[in-house]
Enzyme design. Structure first.
Site, mmCIF file in Angstrom:
data_model
loop_
_atom_site.group_PDB
_atom_site.id
_atom_site.type_symbol
_atom_site.label_atom_id
_atom_site.label_comp_id
_atom_site.label_asym_id
_atom_site.label_seq_id
_atom_site.Cartn_x
_atom_site.Cartn_y
_atom_site.Cartn_z
ATOM 1 N N GLY A 143 0.767 -1.243 0.000
ATOM 2 C CA GLY A 143 0.000 0.000 0.000
ATOM 3 C C GLY A 143 0.797 1.291 0.000
ATOM 4 O O GLY A 143 0.317 2.318 -0.479
ATOM 5 N N GLU A 197 4.274 4.315 5.496
ATOM 6 C CA GLU A 197 3.105 3.420 5.464
ATOM 7 C C GLU A 197 1.885 4.203 4.961
ATOM 8 O O GLU A 197 1.788 5.416 5.158
ATOM 9 C CB GLU A 197 2.897 2.843 6.877
ATOM 10 C CG GLU A 197 1.692 1.962 7.089
ATOM 11 C CD GLU A 197 1.613 0.696 6.259
ATOM 12 O OE1 GLU A 197 1.773 0.774 5.035
ATOM 13 O OE2 GLU A 197 1.313 -0.365 6.852
ATOM 14 N N ASP A 198 0.982 3.506 4.310
ATOM 15 C CA ASP A 198 -0.218 4.157 3.778
ATOM 16 C C ASP A 198 -1.133 4.652 4.890
ATOM 17 O O ASP A 198 -1.620 5.784 4.861
ATOM 18 C CB ASP A 198 -0.984 3.232 2.806
ATOM 19 C CG ASP A 198 -1.255 1.837 3.362
ATOM 20 O OD1 ASP A 198 -0.994 1.574 4.563
ATOM 21 O OD2 ASP A 198 -1.729 0.980 2.588
ATOM 22 N N ASP A 217 -3.762 2.115 11.587
ATOM 23 C CA ASP A 217 -5.108 1.751 12.035
ATOM 24 C C ASP A 217 -4.988 1.249 13.484
ATOM 25 O O ASP A 217 -4.900 2.059 14.405
ATOM 26 C CB ASP A 217 -5.624 0.696 11.048
ATOM 27 C CG ASP A 217 -7.061 0.298 11.258
ATOM 28 O OD1 ASP A 217 -7.902 1.179 11.434
ATOM 29 O OD2 ASP A 217 -7.355 -0.925 11.222
ATOM 30 N N LYS A 272 -5.937 6.730 11.507
ATOM 31 C CA LYS A 272 -7.258 6.558 12.133
ATOM 32 C C LYS A 272 -7.030 6.467 13.637
ATOM 33 O O LYS A 272 -6.941 5.372 14.200
ATOM 34 C CB LYS A 272 -7.902 5.246 11.666
ATOM 35 C CG LYS A 272 -8.416 5.218 10.242
ATOM 36 C CD LYS A 272 -9.152 3.894 10.026
ATOM 37 C CE LYS A 272 -9.391 3.585 8.589
ATOM 38 N NZ LYS A 272 -9.899 2.200 8.389
ATOM 39 N N PHE A 290 -13.715 2.987 6.066
ATOM 40 C CA PHE A 290 -12.825 2.188 5.227
ATOM 41 C C PHE A 290 -12.521 2.973 3.960
ATOM 42 O O PHE A 290 -13.420 3.357 3.221
ATOM 43 C CB PHE A 290 -13.435 0.820 4.889
ATOM 44 C CG PHE A 290 -12.388 -0.115 4.356
ATOM 45 C CD1 PHE A 290 -11.581 -0.837 5.225
ATOM 46 C CD2 PHE A 290 -12.168 -0.226 2.991
ATOM 47 C CE1 PHE A 290 -10.577 -1.661 4.742
ATOM 48 C CE2 PHE A 290 -11.160 -1.051 2.504
ATOM 49 C CZ PHE A 290 -10.365 -1.780 3.378
ATOM 50 N N ASP A 297 -6.187 -0.638 -0.600
ATOM 51 C CA ASP A 297 -7.009 -1.586 -1.360
ATOM 52 C C ASP A 297 -8.195 -2.106 -0.566
ATOM 53 O O ASP A 297 -8.243 -2.030 0.664
ATOM 54 C CB ASP A 297 -6.169 -2.795 -1.776
ATOM 55 C CG ASP A 297 -5.900 -3.743 -0.598
ATOM 56 O OD1 ASP A 297 -5.345 -3.261 0.427
ATOM 57 O OD2 ASP A 297 -6.269 -4.927 -0.674
ATOM 58 N N ARG A 349 -6.224 0.125 -5.625
ATOM 59 C CA ARG A 349 -4.936 0.725 -5.245
ATOM 60 C C ARG A 349 -4.512 1.813 -6.230
ATOM 61 O O ARG A 349 -3.763 2.716 -5.882
ATOM 62 C CB ARG A 349 -3.835 -0.343 -5.219
ATOM 63 C CG ARG A 349 -3.960 -1.355 -4.098
ATOM 64 C CD ARG A 349 -2.648 -2.129 -3.998
ATOM 65 N NE ARG A 349 -2.755 -3.360 -3.230
ATOM 66 C CZ ARG A 349 -2.626 -3.439 -1.915
ATOM 67 N NH1 ARG A 349 -2.417 -2.343 -1.213
ATOM 68 N NH2 ARG A 349 -2.707 -4.601 -1.295
HETATM 69 P P1 IMP Z 1 -2.703 -1.664 11.431
HETATM 70 O O1 IMP Z 1 -4.035 -2.132 11.943
HETATM 71 O O2 IMP Z 1 -2.324 -0.299 11.933
HETATM 72 O O3 IMP Z 1 -1.632 -2.692 11.671
HETATM 73 O O4 IMP Z 1 -2.867 -1.498 9.855
HETATM 74 C C1 IMP Z 1 -2.634 -2.595 9.041
HETATM 75 C C2 IMP Z 1 -3.035 -2.386 7.632
HETATM 76 O O5 IMP Z 1 -4.449 -2.396 7.561
HETATM 77 C C3 IMP Z 1 -2.647 -1.126 6.889
HETATM 78 O O6 IMP Z 1 -1.342 -1.109 6.435
HETATM 79 C C4 IMP Z 1 -3.601 -1.228 5.714
HETATM 80 O O7 IMP Z 1 -3.070 -2.102 4.744
HETATM 81 C C5 IMP Z 1 -4.815 -1.868 6.325
HETATM 82 N N1 IMP Z 1 -5.911 -0.892 6.513
HETATM 83 C C6 IMP Z 1 -6.320 -0.309 7.642
HETATM 84 N N2 IMP Z 1 -7.351 0.519 7.430
HETATM 85 C C7 IMP Z 1 -7.585 0.465 6.095
HETATM 86 C C8 IMP Z 1 -8.535 1.130 5.229
HETATM 87 O O8 IMP Z 1 -9.381 1.947 5.631
HETATM 88 N N3 IMP Z 1 -8.451 0.801 3.914
HETATM 89 C C9 IMP Z 1 -7.547 -0.079 3.418
HETATM 90 N N4 IMP Z 1 -6.648 -0.704 4.179
HETATM 91 C C10 IMP Z 1 -6.665 -0.434 5.512
HETATM 92 MG MG MG Z 2 -0.776 -1.916 4.364
#
Ligand code: IMP
Ligand code: MG
Length: 172
Positions: free
Chosen positions: A42, A95-96, A99, A127, A148, A155, A161
């Site tokens: 991403g 990082e994109d 979350d 977020k 989302f 994606d 993407r």
């Molecule tokens: P984490 O929960 O911070 O570890 O995030 C893990 C991954 O969840 C991110 O790198 C994204 O690939 C994916 N992700 C979280 N929120 C979204 C969203 O709203 N759209 C798409 N991918 C997401």
């Molecule tokens: Mg990701």
């Protein structure tokens, strides 16, 4: 209900946001070299755009991780490791989106073992309301609510993407 895309940040807005993040990095590091590590898949579009506006010497590497569900908690695993040593470098993880924070916490703990000169986190989107582990980005494009989103590298089921803007995905 079918999937519906609702634009949140236009392509022009995203570009301005990224230029702004680059400006903060330029101000913090001056002429010191930085080593960007993009989290596949991403972060690729964000890293490419961001790197264009950085004014110091820049090197680029990538890592790919995946999460798998263990018995009690969700764990992460490296799918593709970095190519170059990070010892003594000013590393910025790109990082994109942040979350839950689990991915970036895992990566920070992984990279710190190799003694970089400095280690920071840069995300396009944040977020804050979704965090389950204690970690905050050093550089962040936009805070968003718990929706989302897709596009600009993000994606849904490997789709969207390539969109040049960021959109909320409804109906999934
Ligand atoms: P984490 O929960 O911070 O570890 O995030 C893990 C991954 O969840 C991110 O790198 C994204 O690939 C994916 N992700 C979280 N929120 C979204 C969203 O709203 N759209 C798409 N991918 C997401
Ligand atoms: Mg990701």
């Amino acid at each position: 209900m079918s999937e519906k895309i609702v634009i949140m940040f236009s392509e022009e807005h995203v570009t301005e946001t990224i230029k702004n993040v680059a400006g903060q990095i330029n101000a913090d590091y001056g002429k010191q070299p930085v080593h960007l590590i993009g989290v596949l898949r991403g972060a690729a579009p964000f890293l490419c755009e961001l790197s264009k506006y950085l004014s110091m010497p820049v090197t680029i590497d990538f890592i790919q991780v995946k999460s798998y569900d263990g018995t009690s908690s969700s764990e992460l695993q490296e799918v593709m490791g970095i190519s170059d040593s990070i010892t003594g470098k000013n590393v910025i993880i790109i990082e994109d989106i942040i979350d839950s924070g689990k991915t970036l916490k895992y990566l920070k703990e992984l990279f710190v073992k190799d003694n970089p000169k400095s280690l920071k986190i840069c995300v396009l989107l944040n977020k804050p309301s979704r965090r389950v582990v204690e970690i905050e980005p050093d550089y962040c494009g936009e805070d968003i609510p718990d929706l989302f989103v897709v596009g600009y590298g993000l994606d849904y089921d490997q789709k969207y993407r390539n969109l040049p803007y960021i959109a909320e995905l409804r109906g999934v």
